[in-house]
Design an enzyme around this catalytic site. Sequence first.
Site, short mmCIF file in Angstrom:
data_model
loop_
_atom_site.label_atom_id
_atom_site.label_comp_id
_atom_site.label_asym_id
_atom_site.label_seq_id
_atom_site.Cartn_x
_atom_site.Cartn_y
_atom_site.Cartn_z
CG ASN A 192 -1.77 1.25 1.40
OD1 ASN A 192 -1.75 1.96 0.54
ND2 ASN A 192 -2.41 1.61 2.56
CD1 TRP A 193 3.36 1.13 -3.05
CD2 TRP A 193 3.48 2.57 -4.74
NE1 TRP A 193 4.22 0.65 -4.03
CE2 TRP A 193 4.40 1.28 -5.05
CE3 TRP A 193 3.32 3.61 -5.60
CZ2 TRP A 193 5.08 1.25 -6.33
CZ3 TRP A 193 4.22 3.40 -6.96
CH2 TRP A 193 4.93 2.24 -7.29
CG HIS A 251 -5.77 1.32 5.22
ND1 HIS A 251 -5.26 2.32 6.01
CD2 HIS A 251 -4.76 0.32 4.97
CE1 HIS A 251 -4.09 2.23 6.48
NE2 HIS A 251 -3.55 1.09 5.78
CD GLU A 256 -2.89 5.26 6.95
OE1 GLU A 256 -3.23 5.29 5.63
OE2 GLU A 256 -2.11 4.60 7.56
CD GLU A 315 -3.51 -3.09 7.04
OE1 GLU A 315 -2.24 -3.32 6.69
OE2 GLU A 315 -4.18 -2.25 6.95
N GLY A 368 2.38 1.46 10.91
CA GLY A 368 3.17 2.79 10.78
C GLY A 368 3.83 2.97 12.03
CB SER A 386 5.13 -2.48 11.84
OG SER A 386 4.68 -1.24 11.84
N GLY A 421 2.99 -1.60 4.28
CA GLY A 421 3.05 -0.07 4.12
C GLY A 421 4.31 0.21 3.99
N GLY A 422 4.82 1.02 4.90
CA GLY A 422 6.16 1.58 4.76
C GLY A 422 7.22 0.80 3.99
C1 PEP Z 1 -0.79 -0.37 6.18
O1 PEP Z 1 -0.87 1.07 5.99
O2 PEP Z 1 -1.58 -1.13 5.61
C2 PEP Z 1 0.38 -0.81 6.76
C3 PEP Z 1 0.38 -2.09 7.18
O3 PEP Z 1 1.63 0.24 7.18
P1 PEP Z 1 2.87 -0.29 7.79
O4 PEP Z 1 3.24 -1.47 7.04
O5 PEP Z 1 3.72 0.92 7.21
O6 PEP Z 1 2.43 -0.39 9.15
#
Ligand code: PEP
Length: 257
Positions: free
Chosen positions: A9-10, A98, A100, A168, A174, A214, A235-236
């Site tokens: 997920n950019w 998501h 967010e 998640e 993050g 993460s 994500g990251g």
């Molecule tokens: C995400 O945004 O779906 C995510 C899992 O981010 P991160 O890997 O940075 O925790």
Amino acid sequence: MRRPLIAGNWKMHMTLADARALIKDIDQRLGQLDGTSDVDVLICPPFTLLFPIAKAVADSPIMFGAQDVHEESQGAFTGEVSVEMLKDTGCTHVIVGHSERRQLFGEKNDRFARKVRAVTGAGLTVIYCVGETLADREGGKTRQVVDRQMSEVIGPDVPADRLVVAYEPVWAIGTGKTATADQAQEVHGWIRGNLASTFDQATADRIRILYGGSVKPVNAAELLGQGDIDGALVGGACLVSEDFTAIIAAAAARQLA
Ligand code: PEP
């Protein structure tokens, strides 16, 4: 055995030039790894990049998807994008729900239920995200929250072959904090049980449940080694080709083992 899916997920990152360079690098690294043909690899860039990315991944095994969609097919919804518009780009997957979207944009389960049906009804695959906050977990409400996110959105009318679920935990996104493999497996087991009640056990056993929060090269193998963890939503780490491909390599190694 369910085929693993590693999805990146950019979020709101990457210009066109950055995106092309990243994809080229991921593709080259994938070509040097064993077993990656047994893993589905997906990237979910921002809307503006979908058309050029369709070209950039055309000769590679990388699939691409969108990070969100509007539930209506068209209309006066300034700033929004419909599933038919997404289909025009050639994308195959759409992330819905998501954390967010839940936390920063106030979207709720009833809206996700409509988005899930819009996506699957158009023949695309939805990655529906669920997960508890830290307060939920500390209050012992993880199962209750996740069950509700599932049952208010996923019903027997949703085509199971176009459904992927991503667990998640919000406190792990993050933050650098990851659920332990046992914590993640426990919730994945609950989600699979919920899917079995909605559909049936055989159908639930076919649906992929990804872990997100993460995920990094250092923890990927242990998480992906759990019986009900069928991949990762990253994500990251998906913005760094070396890290993203190392996570894909962990999934490939699991398949080869
Ligand atoms: C995400 O945004 O779906 C995510 C899992 O981010 P991160 O890997 O940075 O925790």
